[in-house]
Design a protein around this motif. Structure first.
Motif, PDB file in Angstrom:
ATOM      1  N   ARG A 168      72.613  61.852  68.215  1.00  0.00           N
ATOM      2  CA  ARG A 168      74.190  62.170  68.594  1.00  0.00           C
ATOM      3  C   ARG A 168      74.556  60.429  68.516  1.00  0.00           C
ATOM      4  NH1 ARG A 168      76.825  66.668  70.695  1.00  0.00           N
ATOM      5  NH2 ARG A 168      75.111  67.511  71.000  1.00  0.00           N
ATOM      6  N   PRO A 169      75.326  60.132  67.840  1.00  0.00           N
ATOM      7  CA  PRO A 169      75.641  58.605  67.811  1.00  0.00           C
ATOM      8  C   PRO A 169      77.097  59.215  68.869  1.00  0.00           C
ATOM      9  CG  PRO A 169      75.937  60.107  66.070  1.00  0.00           C
ATOM     10  CD  PRO A 169      75.768  61.488  66.768  1.00  0.00           C
ATOM     11  N   LEU A 170      76.781  58.041  69.732  1.00  0.00           N
ATOM     12  CA  LEU A 170      78.116  58.080  70.739  1.00  0.00           C
ATOM     13  C   LEU A 170      79.283  57.503  70.212  1.00  0.00           C
ATOM     14  CD1 LEU A 170      74.535  56.684  73.553  1.00  0.00           C
ATOM     15  CD2 LEU A 170      75.949  59.125  72.560  1.00  0.00           C
ATOM     16  N   CYS A 171      78.785  56.177  70.246  1.00  0.00           N
ATOM     17  CA  CYS A 171      81.138  55.633  70.096  1.00  0.00           C
ATOM     18  C   CYS A 171      80.524  56.113  68.444  1.00  0.00           C
ATOM     19  CB  CYS A 171      80.930  53.948  70.614  1.00  0.00           C
ATOM     20  SG  CYS A 171      81.482  54.053  71.881  1.00  0.00           S
ATOM     21  N   THR A 172      82.514  55.866  68.267  1.00  0.00           N
ATOM     22  CA  THR A 172      82.586  56.255  66.447  1.00  0.00           C
ATOM     23  C   THR A 172      81.976  55.350  65.615  1.00  0.00           C
ATOM     24  OG1 THR A 172      84.946  56.998  67.053  1.00  0.00           O
ATOM     25  CG2 THR A 172      84.267  56.133  64.942  1.00  0.00           C
ATOM     26  N   GLN A 173      80.977  56.185  64.517  1.00  0.00           N
ATOM     27  CA  GLN A 173      80.277  55.541  63.498  1.00  0.00           C
ATOM     28  C   GLN A 173      80.916  56.138  62.061  1.00  0.00           C
ATOM     29  OE1 GLN A 173      76.365  56.125  64.787  1.00  0.00           O
ATOM     30  NE2 GLN A 173      76.519  55.633  66.838  1.00  0.00           N
ATOM     31  N   ILE A 174      80.011  55.350  60.962  1.00  0.00           N
ATOM     32  CA  ILE A 174      80.215  56.187  60.067  1.00  0.00           C
ATOM     33  C   ILE A 174      79.650  56.217  59.202  1.00  0.00           C
ATOM     34  CG2 ILE A 174      80.668  55.487  58.034  1.00  0.00           C
ATOM     35  CD1 ILE A 174      83.594  54.413  58.824  1.00  0.00           C
ATOM     36  N   TRP A 175      78.816  57.583  59.313  1.00  0.00           N
ATOM     37  CA  TRP A 175      77.410  58.192  58.376  1.00  0.00           C
ATOM     38  C   TRP A 175      77.649  58.386  57.465  1.00  0.00           C
ATOM     39  CZ3 TRP A 175      72.390  57.790  59.920  1.00  0.00           C
ATOM     40  CH2 TRP A 175      72.504  57.414  61.620  1.00  0.00           C
ATOM     41  N   LYS A 176      76.504  58.134  56.113  1.00  0.00           N
ATOM     42  CA  LYS A 176      76.515  59.537  55.126  1.00  0.00           C
ATOM     43  C   LYS A 176      75.173  59.725  54.862  1.00  0.00           C
ATOM     44  CE  LYS A 176      75.006  55.798  51.806  1.00  0.00           C
ATOM     45  NZ  LYS A 176      75.221  55.169  50.606  1.00  0.00           N
ATOM     46  N   LEU A 177      75.886  61.366  54.387  1.00  0.00           N
ATOM     47  CA  LEU A 177      74.317  62.375  54.373  1.00  0.00           C
ATOM     48  C   LEU A 177      73.776  62.270  52.807  1.00  0.00           C
ATOM     49  CD1 LEU A 177      72.571  64.806  54.538  1.00  0.00           C
ATOM     50  CD2 LEU A 177      74.376  65.945  55.261  1.00  0.00           C
ATOM     51  N   MET A 227      67.185  65.872  52.598  1.00  0.00           N
ATOM     52  CA  MET A 227      68.802  65.461  52.824  1.00  0.00           C
ATOM     53  C   MET A 227      68.058  63.517  53.208  1.00  0.00           C
ATOM     54  SD  MET A 227      70.075  68.524  55.236  1.00  0.00           S
ATOM     55  CE  MET A 227      71.164  69.885  53.979  1.00  0.00           C
ATOM     56  N   ASN A 228      68.909  63.361  53.320  1.00  0.00           N
ATOM     57  CA  ASN A 228      68.784  61.933  54.007  1.00  0.00           C
ATOM     58  C   ASN A 228      69.928  60.840  54.384  1.00  0.00           C
ATOM     59  OD1 ASN A 228      67.813  58.963  54.055  1.00  0.00           O
ATOM     60  ND2 ASN A 228      68.620  58.365  51.909  1.00  0.00           N
ATOM     61  N   TYR A 229      70.170  60.879  55.552  1.00  0.00           N
ATOM     62  CA  TYR A 229      71.594  60.077  56.560  1.00  0.00           C
ATOM     63  C   TYR A 229      70.793  58.988  56.723  1.00  0.00           C
ATOM     64  CZ  TYR A 229      71.979  64.843  58.377  1.00  0.00           C
ATOM     65  OH  TYR A 229      72.668  65.340  58.024  1.00  0.00           O
ATOM     66  N   THR A 230      72.147  58.269  55.851  1.00  0.00           N
ATOM     67  CA  THR A 230      72.512  56.715  56.444  1.00  0.00           C
ATOM     68  C   THR A 230      73.039  55.868  56.896  1.00  0.00           C
ATOM     69  OG1 THR A 230      71.444  56.529  54.327  1.00  0.00           O
ATOM     70  CG2 THR A 230      72.125  54.156  55.256  1.00  0.00           C
ATOM     71  N   ILE A 231      73.599  55.168  57.899  1.00  0.00           N
ATOM     72  CA  ILE A 231      74.333  54.967  58.380  1.00  0.00           C
ATOM     73  C   ILE A 231      75.392  53.536  58.331  1.00  0.00           C
ATOM     74  CG2 ILE A 231      73.449  52.958  59.821  1.00  0.00           C
ATOM     75  CD1 ILE A 231      75.010  53.551  61.998  1.00  0.00           C
ATOM     76  N   VAL A 232      76.576  54.200  57.787  1.00  0.00           N
ATOM     77  CA  VAL A 232      77.531  52.879  56.433  1.00  0.00           C
ATOM     78  C   VAL A 232      78.019  52.159  57.903  1.00  0.00           C
ATOM     79  CG1 VAL A 232      79.417  53.157  55.347  1.00  0.00           C
ATOM     80  CG2 VAL A 232      78.325  54.974  55.258  1.00  0.00           C
ATOM     81  N   ALA A 233      78.807  52.467  59.143  1.00  0.00           N
ATOM     82  CA  ALA A 233      79.459  51.696  59.422  1.00  0.00           C
ATOM     83  C   ALA A 233      78.704  51.311  61.104  1.00  0.00           C
ATOM     84  CB  ALA A 233      80.453  51.231  59.967  1.00  0.00           C
ATOM     85  N   GLN A 234      78.566  50.877  62.174  1.00  0.00           N
ATOM     86  CA  GLN A 234      78.073  50.479  63.201  1.00  0.00           C
ATOM     87  C   GLN A 234      78.787  50.672  64.183  1.00  0.00           C
ATOM     88  OE1 GLN A 234      74.883  50.522  64.210  1.00  0.00           O
ATOM     89  NE2 GLN A 234      73.254  50.025  62.384  1.00  0.00           N
ATOM     90  N   PRO A 235      78.552  50.994  65.133  1.00  0.00           N
ATOM     91  CA  PRO A 235      80.118  51.728  66.378  1.00  0.00           C
ATOM     92  C   PRO A 235      80.519  49.411  66.644  1.00  0.00           C
ATOM     93  CG  PRO A 235      78.015  51.478  67.144  1.00  0.00           C
ATOM     94  CD  PRO A 235      77.503  51.641  66.214  1.00  0.00           C
ATOM     95  N   SER A 236      81.790  49.690  66.541  1.00  0.00           N
ATOM     96  CA  SER A 236      82.489  48.452  67.176  1.00  0.00           C
ATOM     97  C   SER A 236      82.453  47.696  69.192  1.00  0.00           C
ATOM     98  CB  SER A 236      83.867  48.576  66.831  1.00  0.00           C
ATOM     99  OG  SER A 236      84.923  49.153  67.813  1.00  0.00           O
TER     100      SER A 236
END
Length: 193
Positions: free
Chosen positions: A51-60, A1-10
């Protein structure tokens, strides 16, 4: 399993003005430094707690062998599943229809149940689950997490080195007391799949 952030929090959970008030800083000379400390504190909390804090987009990304009926998502809280994509047996990327899976984002960890697992090409990163996670806006982040961040920012602002001199003991690591505050938020789930 590999987690990658797609969009950082604004946005960050703590504003520059909140951090400056905590630090008792009135001038704008060190705004760039304080802004960097806010981001570093958020990243530390997110890495420590998963635990991401503000809204973010991730992919697994999952290998074929990792695609099971139930798939746990270790990041929390999960707001929604954006899509599930996979490479079919002809190695063509497909998108799984939303009717082909169920998402449980109310619980931690969030779970995805694939009703019928499609034919997947035998390769690494054969399946991708993209999801939106985090508490949402800064006001939704728990106050204790924000307090831990402020303590870290204050500590880093005052002690800009990784170690401190402690009398006859010589150089000692700088103590970090925020773990006690963050411990209840730490994601410790383990999935064997």
């Amino acid at each position: 399993m590999n987690y990658t952030i797609v969009a950082q929090p604004s946005v960050e959970p703590i504003t520059l003005s909140e951090a400056k008030l905590f630090l008792r800083v009135d001038s704008t000379i060190e705004d760039a430094i304080i802004t960097a400390l806010i981001k570093a504190a958020r990243q530390y909390v997110e890495n420590y707690t998963w635990r991401p804090l503000c809204t973010q987009i991730w992919k697994l990304n999952l290998d074929k062998s990792d695609v099971k009926e139930y798939i746990g998502i270790s990041q929390a809280p999960v707001q929604s599943i954006t899509h599930i994509k996979y490479f079919d047996e002809s190695k063509v990327q497909q998108t799984l229809s939303t009717g082909s899976y169920q998402a449980d984002v109310l619980n931690e960890p969030a779970r995805v149940k694939i009703n019928t697992i499609p034919g997947i090409f035998d390769m690494m990163n054969a399946c991708e689950i993209q999801f939106v996670c985090g508490y949402g806006v800064a006001a939704s982040v728990p106050e204790s997490i924000k307090q831990a961040m402020l303590l870290m920012i204050g500590h880093w602002y005052e002690h800009r080195e990784a170690v401190t001199v402690s009398g006859s003991k010589g150089m000692q690591p700088v103590p970090m007391a925020v773990q006690a505050i963050l411990e209840p938020y730490k994601n410790t789930w383990f999935y064997p799949y």
